[in-house]
Design a protein around this motif. Structure first.
Motif, PDB file in Angstrom:
ATOM      1  N   LYS A  17       8.262  -3.092 -18.018  1.00 19.69           N
ATOM      2  CA  LYS A  17       6.863  -2.679 -17.932  1.00 19.69           C
ATOM      3  C   LYS A  17       6.024  -3.730 -17.224  1.00 19.69           C
ATOM      4  CE  LYS A  17       6.790   0.321 -22.010  1.00 19.69           C
ATOM      5  NZ  LYS A  17       6.210   0.546 -23.352  1.00 19.69           N
ATOM      6  N   LYS A  18       6.264  -5.014 -17.523  1.00 25.24           N
ATOM      7  CA  LYS A  18       5.516  -6.078 -16.864  1.00 25.24           C
ATOM      8  C   LYS A  18       5.827  -6.121 -15.376  1.00 25.24           C
ATOM      9  CE  LYS A  18       4.954  -9.174 -20.851  1.00 25.24           C
ATOM     10  NZ  LYS A  18       5.254 -10.519 -21.395  1.00 25.24           N
ATOM     11  N   LYS A  19       7.092  -5.905 -15.035  1.00 27.56           N
ATOM     12  CA  LYS A  19       7.489  -5.911 -13.630  1.00 27.56           C
ATOM     13  C   LYS A  19       6.842  -4.757 -12.888  1.00 27.56           C
ATOM     14  CE  LYS A  19      11.591  -6.047 -10.657  1.00 27.56           C
ATOM     15  NZ  LYS A  19      13.084  -6.022 -10.626  1.00 27.56           N
ATOM     16  N   ARG A  20       6.814  -3.590 -13.511  1.00 27.78           N
ATOM     17  CA  ARG A  20       6.186  -2.433 -12.875  1.00 27.78           C
ATOM     18  C   ARG A  20       4.688  -2.637 -12.722  1.00 27.78           C
ATOM     19  NH1 ARG A  20       6.439   3.451 -15.608  1.00 27.78           N
ATOM     20  NH2 ARG A  20       5.072   2.365 -17.076  1.00 27.78           N
ATOM     21  N   GLN A  21       4.048  -3.229 -13.752  1.00 26.69           N
ATOM     22  CA  GLN A  21       2.621  -3.482 -13.683  1.00 26.69           C
ATOM     23  C   GLN A  21       2.294  -4.477 -12.582  1.00 26.69           C
ATOM     24  OE1 GLN A  21       0.334  -1.854 -15.344  1.00 26.69           O
ATOM     25  NE2 GLN A  21      -1.334  -2.978 -14.395  1.00 26.69           N
ATOM     26  N   ALA A  22       3.143  -5.505 -12.437  1.00 27.83           N
ATOM     27  CA  ALA A  22       2.927  -6.488 -11.379  1.00 27.83           C
ATOM     28  C   ALA A  22       3.056  -5.853 -10.000  1.00 27.83           C
ATOM     29  CB  ALA A  22       3.917  -7.638 -11.534  1.00 27.83           C
ATOM     30  N   ALA A  23       4.019  -4.949  -9.858  1.00 26.08           N
ATOM     31  CA  ALA A  23       4.208  -4.277  -8.572  1.00 26.08           C
ATOM     32  C   ALA A  23       3.025  -3.375  -8.251  1.00 26.08           C
ATOM     33  CB  ALA A  23       5.504  -3.468  -8.595  1.00 26.08           C
ATOM     34  N   ARG A  24       2.429  -2.774  -9.263  1.00 27.12           N
ATOM     35  CA  ARG A  24       1.301  -1.871  -9.049  1.00 27.12           C
ATOM     36  C   ARG A  24       0.029  -2.621  -8.710  1.00 27.12           C
ATOM     37  NH1 ARG A  24       1.052   2.162 -14.037  1.00 27.12           N
ATOM     38  NH2 ARG A  24      -0.823   2.782 -12.925  1.00 27.12           N
ATOM     39  N   SER A  25      -0.044  -3.916  -8.978  1.00 24.83           N
ATOM     40  CA  SER A  25      -1.256  -4.686  -8.707  1.00 24.83           C
ATOM     41  C   SER A  25      -1.221  -5.369  -7.342  1.00 24.83           C
ATOM     42  CB  SER A  25      -1.463  -5.734  -9.809  1.00 24.83           C
ATOM     43  OG  SER A  25      -0.382  -6.649  -9.836  1.00 24.83           O
ATOM     44  N   VAL A  26      -0.362  -4.880  -6.457  1.00 22.96           N
ATOM     45  CA  VAL A  26      -0.244  -5.445  -5.106  1.00 22.96           C
ATOM     46  C   VAL A  26      -0.529  -4.348  -4.087  1.00 22.96           C
ATOM     47  CG1 VAL A  26       1.288  -6.547  -3.430  1.00 22.96           C
ATOM     48  CG2 VAL A  26       1.442  -7.164  -5.853  1.00 22.96           C
ATOM     49  N   PHE A  27      -1.427  -4.646  -3.146  1.00 20.84           N
ATOM     50  CA  PHE A  27      -1.743  -3.724  -2.062  1.00 20.84           C
ATOM     51  C   PHE A  27      -1.287  -4.316  -0.738  1.00 20.84           C
ATOM     52  CE2 PHE A  27      -5.628  -1.997  -4.567  1.00 20.84           C
ATOM     53  CZ  PHE A  27      -4.795  -1.150  -5.272  1.00 20.84           C
ATOM     54  N   ASN A  28      -0.841  -3.458   0.165  1.00 24.72           N
ATOM     55  CA  ASN A  28      -0.415  -3.896   1.494  1.00 24.72           C
ATOM     56  C   ASN A  28      -1.126  -3.072   2.567  1.00 24.72           C
ATOM     57  OD1 ASN A  28       2.069  -5.805   0.871  1.00 24.72           O
ATOM     58  ND2 ASN A  28       2.304  -4.019  -0.455  1.00 24.72           N
ATOM     59  N   PRO A  29      -2.426  -3.300   2.759  1.00 24.47           N
ATOM     60  CA  PRO A  29      -3.178  -2.514   3.739  1.00 24.47           C
ATOM     61  C   PRO A  29      -2.908  -2.980   5.171  1.00 24.47           C
ATOM     62  CG  PRO A  29      -4.600  -4.172   2.783  1.00 24.47           C
ATOM     63  CD  PRO A  29      -3.267  -4.289   2.071  1.00 24.47           C
ATOM     64  N   VAL A  30      -3.360  -2.165   6.112  1.00 27.82           N
ATOM     65  CA  VAL A  30      -3.246  -2.463   7.539  1.00 27.82           C
ATOM     66  C   VAL A  30      -4.628  -2.313   8.159  1.00 27.82           C
ATOM     67  CG1 VAL A  30      -2.146  -1.798   9.718  1.00 27.82           C
ATOM     68  CG2 VAL A  30      -0.870  -1.621   7.564  1.00 27.82           C
ATOM     69  N   LEU A  31      -4.964  -3.185   9.080  1.00 28.78           N
ATOM     70  CA  LEU A  31      -6.255  -3.089   9.745  1.00 28.78           C
ATOM     71  C   LEU A  31      -6.345  -1.799  10.551  1.00 28.78           C
ATOM     72  CD1 LEU A  31      -6.862  -6.729  11.055  1.00 28.78           C
ATOM     73  CD2 LEU A  31      -8.222  -5.512   9.340  1.00 28.78           C
ATOM     74  N   ARG A  32      -7.483  -1.133  10.460  1.00 31.17           N
ATOM     75  CA  ARG A  32      -7.686   0.065  11.261  1.00 31.17           C
ATOM     76  C   ARG A  32      -8.068  -0.321  12.688  1.00 31.17           C
ATOM     77  NH1 ARG A  32     -11.770   3.990   8.203  1.00 31.17           N
ATOM     78  NH2 ARG A  32     -12.457   2.119   7.075  1.00 31.17           N
ATOM     79  N   GLU A  33      -7.614   0.470  13.642  1.00 27.89           N
ATOM     80  CA  GLU A  33      -7.898   0.196  15.043  1.00 27.89           C
ATOM     81  C   GLU A  33      -9.317   0.609  15.381  1.00 27.89           C
ATOM     82  OE1 GLU A  33      -5.025   1.962  17.563  1.00 27.89           O
ATOM     83  OE2 GLU A  33      -3.300   1.099  16.516  1.00 27.89           O
ATOM     84  N   SER A  34     -10.050  -0.315  15.979  1.00 26.18           N
ATOM     85  CA  SER A  34     -11.443  -0.063  16.316  1.00 26.18           C
ATOM     86  C   SER A  34     -11.551   1.042  17.360  1.00 26.18           C
ATOM     87  CB  SER A  34     -12.096  -1.347  16.853  1.00 26.18           C
ATOM     88  OG  SER A  34     -13.433  -1.112  17.236  1.00 26.18           O
ATOM     89  N   GLY A  35     -12.428   2.015  17.087  1.00 29.72           N
ATOM     90  CA  GLY A  35     -12.679   3.086  18.040  1.00 29.72           C
ATOM     91  C   GLY A  35     -11.795   4.300  17.889  1.00 29.72           C
ATOM     92  N   THR A  36     -10.656   4.165  17.227  1.00 34.28           N
ATOM     93  CA  THR A  36      -9.736   5.306  17.109  1.00 34.28           C
ATOM     94  C   THR A  36      -9.460   5.700  15.665  1.00 34.28           C
ATOM     95  OG1 THR A  36      -7.804   3.837  17.145  1.00 34.28           O
ATOM     96  CG2 THR A  36      -8.590   4.702  19.268  1.00 34.28           C
ATOM     97  N   GLU A  37      -9.809   4.870  14.694  1.00 34.64           N
ATOM     98  CA  GLU A  37      -9.511   5.172  13.294  1.00 34.64           C
ATOM     99  C   GLU A  37     -10.747   5.044  12.412  1.00 34.64           C
ATOM    100  OE1 GLU A  37      -4.764   4.149  12.974  1.00 34.64           O
ATOM    101  OE2 GLU A  37      -6.189   2.630  12.317  1.00 34.64           O
ATOM    102  N   PHE A  38     -11.920   5.180  13.004  1.00 35.09           N
ATOM    103  CA  PHE A  38     -13.170   5.163  12.245  1.00 35.09           C
ATOM    104  C   PHE A  38     -13.918   6.466  12.496  1.00 35.09           C
ATOM    105  CE2 PHE A  38     -12.146   0.689  12.453  1.00 35.09           C
ATOM    106  CZ  PHE A  38     -12.561   0.193  11.228  1.00 35.09           C
ATOM    107  N   GLY A  39     -14.546   6.991  11.467  1.00 33.81           N
ATOM    108  CA  GLY A  39     -15.268   8.250  11.588  1.00 33.81           C
ATOM    109  C   GLY A  39     -14.693   9.315  10.677  1.00 33.81           C
ATOM    110  N   LYS A  40     -15.445  10.402  10.486  1.00 34.17           N
ATOM    111  CA  LYS A  40     -15.031  11.457   9.561  1.00 34.17           C
ATOM    112  C   LYS A  40     -13.735  12.129  10.026  1.00 34.17           C
ATOM    113  CE  LYS A  40     -18.182  14.058   7.778  1.00 34.17           C
ATOM    114  NZ  LYS A  40     -19.253  15.092   7.607  1.00 34.17           N
ATOM    115  N   PHE A  41     -13.660  12.512  11.290  1.00 29.90           N
ATOM    116  CA  PHE A  41     -12.476  13.199  11.791  1.00 29.90           C
ATOM    117  C   PHE A  41     -11.262  12.271  11.769  1.00 29.90           C
ATOM    118  CE2 PHE A  41      -9.662  14.315  15.379  1.00 29.90           C
ATOM    119  CZ  PHE A  41      -9.288  15.581  14.977  1.00 29.90           C
ATOM    120  N   GLU A  42     -11.454  11.018  12.193  1.00 31.80           N
ATOM    121  CA  GLU A  42     -10.349  10.063  12.219  1.00 31.80           C
ATOM    122  C   GLU A  42      -9.857   9.756  10.808  1.00 31.80           C
ATOM    123  OE1 GLU A  42     -13.132   9.861  13.820  1.00 31.80           O
ATOM    124  OE2 GLU A  42     -12.594   9.823  15.953  1.00 31.80           O
ATOM    125  N   SER A  43     -10.772   9.658   9.848  1.00 30.18           N
ATOM    126  CA  SER A  43     -10.375   9.397   8.461  1.00 30.18           C
ATOM    127  C   SER A  43      -9.573  10.560   7.896  1.00 30.18           C
ATOM    128  CB  SER A  43     -11.613   9.152   7.594  1.00 30.18           C
ATOM    129  OG  SER A  43     -12.296   7.980   7.999  1.00 30.18           O
TER     130      SER A  43
END
Length: 273
Positions: A67-93
């Protein structure tokens, strides 16, 4: 038809065999919810750890370490930077969400913002955790140093709970003596000792969570509220709540007069039933 009957007989025999040799705590269905079978072809293992087939009280047999191992894994995020001009806006989101991402941003102490996208499964795993906004998450952003962040807001579609539309994070910077406001749930203790509860009174929880100010290293997991002395008609105010060292109630005006719980009379407590 004969083959189907033979197959069913084999399943029935195996089911009865496993039921007879199951863990003692699982032999009585009424004594353990884990023994409630959702399918006639769901078997209970002979393992002393009471492993159950998928779909039957998952997580009952997890060890503390798992349970502790699973909880530790769940508390880690691995985001990626969005590309400017192509991944911002309502349609792009909307396109990002279809591709398995959750659009979001990470705000710094100085006001600067990173536009990022998170893997959907990472956010879905914690989306409905009651400690979501009081947990420090480790964020690994490519080409940037590892950050510790707290969730400020998670937007969920009001119709479809699986549609996570946007998430906002705030970077925690302890080197600047930064304090944060978080929502902490509280647990009621000594209910069985309350004279009002013994008389049949109804405990009414007015505020299930409380906002407090603290540092990231002193965030309490839960606040305990002792109602052992409450009688019919009594109430406990928020100002009377005891908080750990290094934690203060948020400076919100109505917190000075707000009630946390009340103990109301019922027909049973008045002897009318």
């Amino acid at each position: 038809a004969h083959e189907a009957a033979s197959l069913w007989g084999t399943h029935a025999a195996r089911s009865s065999h496993h039921a007879l040799h199951a863990h003692p705590s699982a032999r009585t269905a009424g004594s353990c919810p884990a023994a409630t079978l959702r399918s006639s072809i769901t078997f209970i293992s002979t393992s002393p750890h009471l492993w159950l087939a998928p779909g039957t009280c998952r997580g009952m047999a997890l060890t503390v370490a798992a349970k502790k191992k699973r909880q530790a894994a769940r508390s880690v995020f691995n985001p990626v930077l969005r590309e400017s001009g192509t991944e911002f806006g309502k349609f792009e989101s909307r396109l990002l969400r279809k591709e398995g991402w959750v659009p979001g941003r990470i705000q710094m102490r100085d006001g600067s913002v990173f536009g990022v996208k998170f893997p959907y499964h990472e956010i879905r795993n914690v989306a409905f955790d009651r400690n979501l906004k009081s947990t420090l998450f480790t964020v690994h952003l490519k080409d940037h140093e590892t950050m510790r962040c707290i969730v400020r807001e998670l937007q969920i579609d009001p119709v479809d709970d699986d549609d996570l539309t946007h998430i906002n994070l705030l970077k925690y910077e302890p080197e600047h003596n930064q304090t944060i406001i978080v929502e902490i749930p509280f647990a009621v203790i000594n209910v069985d000792k309350s004279p009002g509860v013994k008389k049949g009174g109804m405990l009414n929880v007015v505020m299930p969570k409380v906002k407090v100010v603290c540092s990231g290293d002193t965030i309490p997991e839960v606040l305990e509220l002792d109602i052992g002395g409450m009688d019919i008609g009594d109430r406990i105010f928020l100002r009377d709540l005891k908080v750990p060292a290094g934690v203060q109630l948020a400076p919100i005006d109505h917190y000075k007069r707000a009630a946390l719980v009340t103990l109301q009379k019922t027909r049973i407590s008045m002897g009318k039933v």
